[in-house]
Write a protein that holds these residues in place. Structure first.
Motif, PDB file in Angstrom:
ATOM      1  N   GLU A   1       0.798  -1.214   0.000  1.00 60.86           N
ATOM      2  CA  GLU A   1       0.000   0.000   0.000  1.00 60.86           C
ATOM      3  C   GLU A   1       0.832   1.267   0.000  1.00 60.86           C
ATOM      4  O   GLU A   1       0.300   2.370  -0.114  1.00 60.86           O
ATOM      5  CB  GLU A   1      -0.911   0.011   1.235  1.00 60.86           C
ATOM      6  CG  GLU A   1      -0.131  -0.110   2.535  1.00 60.86           C
ATOM      7  CD  GLU A   1      -1.034  -0.264   3.744  1.00 60.86           C
ATOM      8  OE1 GLU A   1      -0.573   0.048   4.855  1.00 60.86           O
ATOM      9  OE2 GLU A   1      -2.178  -0.707   3.557  1.00 60.86           O
ATOM     10  N   ASN A   2       2.173   1.146   0.096  1.00 60.86           N
ATOM     11  CA  ASN A   2       3.016   2.332   0.228  1.00 60.86           C
ATOM     12  C   ASN A   2       3.696   2.751  -1.067  1.00 60.86           C
ATOM     13  O   ASN A   2       4.195   3.867  -1.167  1.00 60.86           O
ATOM     14  CB  ASN A   2       4.094   2.100   1.294  1.00 60.86           C
ATOM     15  CG  ASN A   2       3.493   1.840   2.663  1.00 60.86           C
ATOM     16  OD1 ASN A   2       2.668   2.611   3.128  1.00 60.86           O
ATOM     17  ND2 ASN A   2       3.882   0.739   3.293  1.00 60.86           N
ATOM     18  N   TYR A   3       3.744   1.895  -2.062  1.00 65.24           N
ATOM     19  CA  TYR A   3       4.437   2.251  -3.301  1.00 65.24           C
ATOM     20  C   TYR A   3       3.925   1.382  -4.448  1.00 65.24           C
ATOM     21  O   TYR A   3       3.302   0.339  -4.248  1.00 65.24           O
ATOM     22  CB  TYR A   3       5.951   2.084  -3.147  1.00 65.24           C
ATOM     23  CG  TYR A   3       6.406   0.729  -2.673  1.00 65.24           C
ATOM     24  CD1 TYR A   3       6.618  -0.320  -3.563  1.00 65.24           C
ATOM     25  CD2 TYR A   3       6.635   0.491  -1.314  1.00 65.24           C
ATOM     26  CE1 TYR A   3       7.038  -1.557  -3.123  1.00 65.24           C
ATOM     27  CE2 TYR A   3       7.050  -0.747  -0.868  1.00 65.24           C
ATOM     28  CZ  TYR A   3       7.255  -1.765  -1.775  1.00 65.24           C
ATOM     29  OH  TYR A   3       7.659  -3.002  -1.345  1.00 65.24           O
TER      30      TYR A   3
ATOM     31  N   HIS B   1       6.951   4.741  -7.314  1.00 63.29           N
ATOM     32  CA  HIS B   1       6.159   5.881  -6.859  1.00 63.29           C
ATOM     33  C   HIS B   1       5.717   5.608  -5.421  1.00 63.29           C
ATOM     34  O   HIS B   1       5.089   4.587  -5.142  1.00 63.29           O
ATOM     35  CB  HIS B   1       4.943   6.081  -7.761  1.00 63.29           C
ATOM     36  CG  HIS B   1       5.307   6.302  -9.197  1.00 63.29           C
ATOM     37  ND1 HIS B   1       5.756   7.506  -9.681  1.00 63.29           N
ATOM     38  CD2 HIS B   1       5.316   5.444 -10.261  1.00 63.29           C
ATOM     39  CE1 HIS B   1       6.005   7.407 -10.970  1.00 63.29           C
ATOM     40  NE2 HIS B   1       5.751   6.160 -11.355  1.00 63.29           N
TER      41      HIS B   1
ATOM     42  N   ASP C   1       4.001   6.734  -1.600  1.00 63.37           N
ATOM     43  CA  ASP C   1       2.949   7.521  -0.961  1.00 63.37           C
ATOM     44  C   ASP C   1       3.408   8.147   0.347  1.00 63.37           C
ATOM     45  O   ASP C   1       2.679   8.963   0.922  1.00 63.37           O
ATOM     46  CB  ASP C   1       1.730   6.636  -0.677  1.00 63.37           C
ATOM     47  CG  ASP C   1       1.125   6.066  -1.950  1.00 63.37           C
ATOM     48  OD1 ASP C   1       1.227   6.738  -2.993  1.00 63.37           O
ATOM     49  OD2 ASP C   1       0.582   4.942  -1.904  1.00 63.37           O
ATOM     50  N   HIS C   2       4.604   7.759   0.825  1.00 61.94           N
ATOM     51  CA  HIS C   2       5.120   8.260   2.096  1.00 61.94           C
ATOM     52  C   HIS C   2       6.587   8.661   1.919  1.00 61.94           C
ATOM     53  O   HIS C   2       7.258   8.201   0.995  1.00 61.94           O
ATOM     54  CB  HIS C   2       5.004   7.188   3.191  1.00 61.94           C
ATOM     55  CG  HIS C   2       3.599   6.729   3.444  1.00 61.94           C
ATOM     56  ND1 HIS C   2       2.699   7.473   4.166  1.00 61.94           N
ATOM     57  CD2 HIS C   2       2.939   5.599   3.064  1.00 61.94           C
ATOM     58  CE1 HIS C   2       1.545   6.835   4.230  1.00 61.94           C
ATOM     59  NE2 HIS C   2       1.666   5.692   3.571  1.00 61.94           N
TER      60      HIS C   2
END
Length: 677
Positions: A379-381, A424, A426-427
């Motif tokens: 869920e982070n990249y 890419h 998200d954090h």
């Protein structure tokens, strides 16, 4: 000087002469001696000025005599004094200084060496380590061109470094070893080697292996004893003879107390032993009560898995299990960290469990990784899918903050095979290594870490990391540097501790001959490394309570202090920041051990081989007078006459300005004196 310049000079002379004659003999002036002298002075002035305008150049040939160099390299280690060769050595050095013929024929350069090569200042025989190979490696950089015979004054006992007897491969000068010591064989018992793990686990037993060697001809009996705090914890009777001259002693000892336990291993000396220092070895074991269990999860075999297991388990506090994805769920609470090697659809249940339990994990993505599964599960990249492959090399990000990373030569490591495409996130992420292709930085991460919702993760975008470990061994003859890098990464991922603005990196105990270095990092309130801060360390010796305070020096995005001058003892320390009012404390112990005092005599065979390989001649210090006659009579060492051709422009010749000033001044004075002005 060219013919064109010569024509200009002749033309300038004619013009100067005409101007002088025109000045003093126009309108029928008489040809008096005074006018003729004035004309001569005016001719000199004008001609010199025109010469400056033309500015001809002249070639100047300078001859010089270049004498050959005589390099004198002196072993400054404590083994020289231990073998009682210090007085003879100083006398021999003084003999070189006072030898008139030698100093007339050679440029004599004196150096000392131990751990490092130094220009001679004083000879103290105080160096704790000897690296003869490194001394010649440094000398080879200084004496590349001219013939430079070298006198090596040493006992030949090297404590670490590459074998020096083959330095002729890069040091192309004859070497004349002056051997300090003798070849006599003395009766001796010594502890040749002691092997023990640095760490042990509470309520377990740790193994100890000791090799005891006997030099002598008689049958002898002795006793091997291990003690701690003056209490004997192990002993064994040993018998030796000329034929049976070595014993390997294996035993185990209990780890009953958390902390550093210090031991002394000793073989009882014989009555006629000359050297008893090598009968004793001190060692220490750090007992810990925490063990980190790590699982490598993969559904296929790969050399990377074995390399990671070996690297992680080089620290005795860590244990690695290799599991299939379907084996993880039932054991998920048994491990502090999971390494997911090239996940596929079979990892779905594993990821679901990780999310529920908020577990830390380290993901390695390679060419066999299912990127669709990764993009749907993580869920982070997201990783762009191009179905193309690429080889990426690494470049260290020196601004990485979460923990201290040393550059172990990442740029020279073999490339990792990976998928082509961007990531890419998200954090926010912390990049350890960036990708480079053929030396060009891509600004894409190769290895990174990040934290999210109290969970720590790492991501490596490439396979074949086993080649990195092998390359590190080829470069350093040890896996230690690579294993230490992996160990720091694993230690960071296996812990959920909050970030600290001051981090201190140190060992619990140091061997007396090793560099005692403590490193630290300081971060501002945004956890960005702050190089402006000033850190000091306060060190307290536990027994005497004496204190010393030293500053930590900024070096490559971390602070460090070298405490190698401290005596063997137990110490407490506190690292304090000057402006941030933050501190960290700890303790360490320096063990007493001097490897230089383990030698009985000179290493004659290696020094003789060194001389033979380099076309030199070995001499014993007691019979070293012949070395001067040999070097002085060797036809290879002759002075060379060199000529240098310099082109000098006339404008640089300061005397021409003096001539112009003098001629104009004399002319003016005489004209004034004779009333012509």
């Amino acid at each position: 000087m060219s013919s064109e310049t010569l024509l200009y000079i002749i033309f300038a002379g004619i013009i100067a002469l005409l101007l002088a004659l025109f000045q003093y003999f126009r309108k029928g002036k008489n040809m008096s001696k005074l006018n003729m002298f004035f004309s001569f002075l005016r001719f000199i002035s004008v001609f010199c000025v025109l010469l400056l305008v033309i500015n001809p150049s002249f070639e100047q040939i300078q001859l010089s005599v270049e004498k050959p160099n005589l390099v004198v390299a002196i072993d400054n280690s404590t083994s020289i004094e231990h073998l009682k060769q210090n007085t003879q050595t100083l006398n021999f050095i003084e003999g070189i200084r006072n030898n008139v013929a030698l100093n007339e024929k050679f440029n004599v350069d004196f150096y000392t060496f131990g751990d490092q090569l130094k220009v001679l200042d004083s000879v103290s025989f105080s160096e704790k380590q000897t690296n003869i190979h490194n001394a010649f490696k440094q000398l080879s950089q200084v004496y590349k061109q001219s013939m430079s015979p070298t006198i090596l004054i040493s006992d030949g006992n090297q404590t670490y470094g590459n074998d020096y007897q083959f330095v002729n491969s890069f040091y192309k000068h004859p070497i004349y070893p002056v051997i300090l010591g003798d070849t006599a064989q003395y009766t001796d018992l010594k502890i040749q080697q002691l092997n023990v793990n640095r760490y042990a686990y509470l309520k377990n037993e740790f193994p100890v292996e000791t090799i005891v060697v006997y030099n002598g001809y008689e049958n002898v009996n002795s006793k091997f004893v291990v003690s701690s705090n003056d209490r004997v914890v192990y002993s064994k009777d040993l018998k030796f003879s000329k034929e049976d001259n070595s014993k390997v002693v294996h035993f185990t000892m209990p780890a009953s107390k958390v902390g550093v336990s210090k031991y002394k291993a000793e073989i009882t000396p014989l009555s006629n032993e000359k050297n008893t220092i090598n009968n004793t070895k001190n060692f220490a074991v750090e007992v810990v009560n925490q063990k980190t269990n790590i699982a490598i999860v993969s559904d296929f075999s790969h050399p990377d898995i074995g390399a990671l297991k070996k690297s992680i388990e080089s620290n005795e506090q860590r244990f690695v299990s290799i599991l299939k994805p379907n084996e993880v769920v039932g054991q998920i609470n048994d491990f502090q960290l999971f390494i997911l090697y090239q996940p596929s659809n079979r990892f779905k249940l594993v990821f679901d469990k990780f999310k529920a339990l908020n577990k830390n994990y380290f993901t390695i993505i390679g060419v066999k990784t299912n990127l669709n599964f990764v993009n749907n599960s993580f869920e982070n990249y997201r990783h762009e899918i191009s179905n193309q492959k690429e080889d990426y090399q690494a470049e260290l990000n020196t601004k990485y903050n979460p923990f201290i990373i040393e550059d172990i030569g990442f740029e020279s490591f073999p490339p990792l095979h990976s998928n082509y495409g961007s990531l890419h996130f998200d954090h926010p992420i912390d990049v350890i290594l960036n990708k480079t292709v053929h030396g060009v930085l891509t600004n894409e991460p190769l290895l990174l870490t990040f934290e999210n919702s109290g969970r720590r993760e790492a991501l490596l975008l490439g396979e074949n990391i086993w080649q990195w470990r092998a390359h590190s061994y080829l470069q350093n003859q040890s896996f230690h540097e690579f294993d230490d890098f992996v160990g720091k990464l694993v230690q960071y991922l296996a812990s959920n501790e909050q970030k600290s603005r001051l981090r201190v990196d140190f060992q619990s105990f140091y061997d007396g001959n090793n560099h005692v270095v403590i490193k630290a990092e300081y971060f501002d309130k945004n956890y960005v490394f702050d190089a402006r801060e000033r850190l000091n360390i306060i060190i307290t010796e536990k027994d005497s309570k004496s204190q010393i305070t030293r500053p930590l020096i900024l070096k490559n995005h971390h602070f460090e202090v070298n405490l190698s001058g401290l005596e063997p003892a137990k110490y407490n320390f506190t690292v304090k920041s000057k402006n941030g009012n933050i501190s960290k404390s700890g303790s360490f112990e320096i063990l007493e051990y001097n490897v230089e005092q383990q030698f009985l005599n000179a290493n004659v065979s290696k020094l003789e081989q060194l001389a033979d390989n380099s076309l030199g001649t070995p001499y014993f210090i007691a019979n070293s007078s012949g070395i001067f006659n040999e070097i002085l009579g060797d036809e290879r060492y002759v002075s060379i006459q060199k000529s240098s051709r310099n082109t000098i422009p006339l404008i640089d010749w300061k005397y021409l300005l003096a001539i112009i000033a003098l001629s104009l001044g004399v002319e003016w004075f005489l004209r004034k004196y004779n009333g012509l002005i």
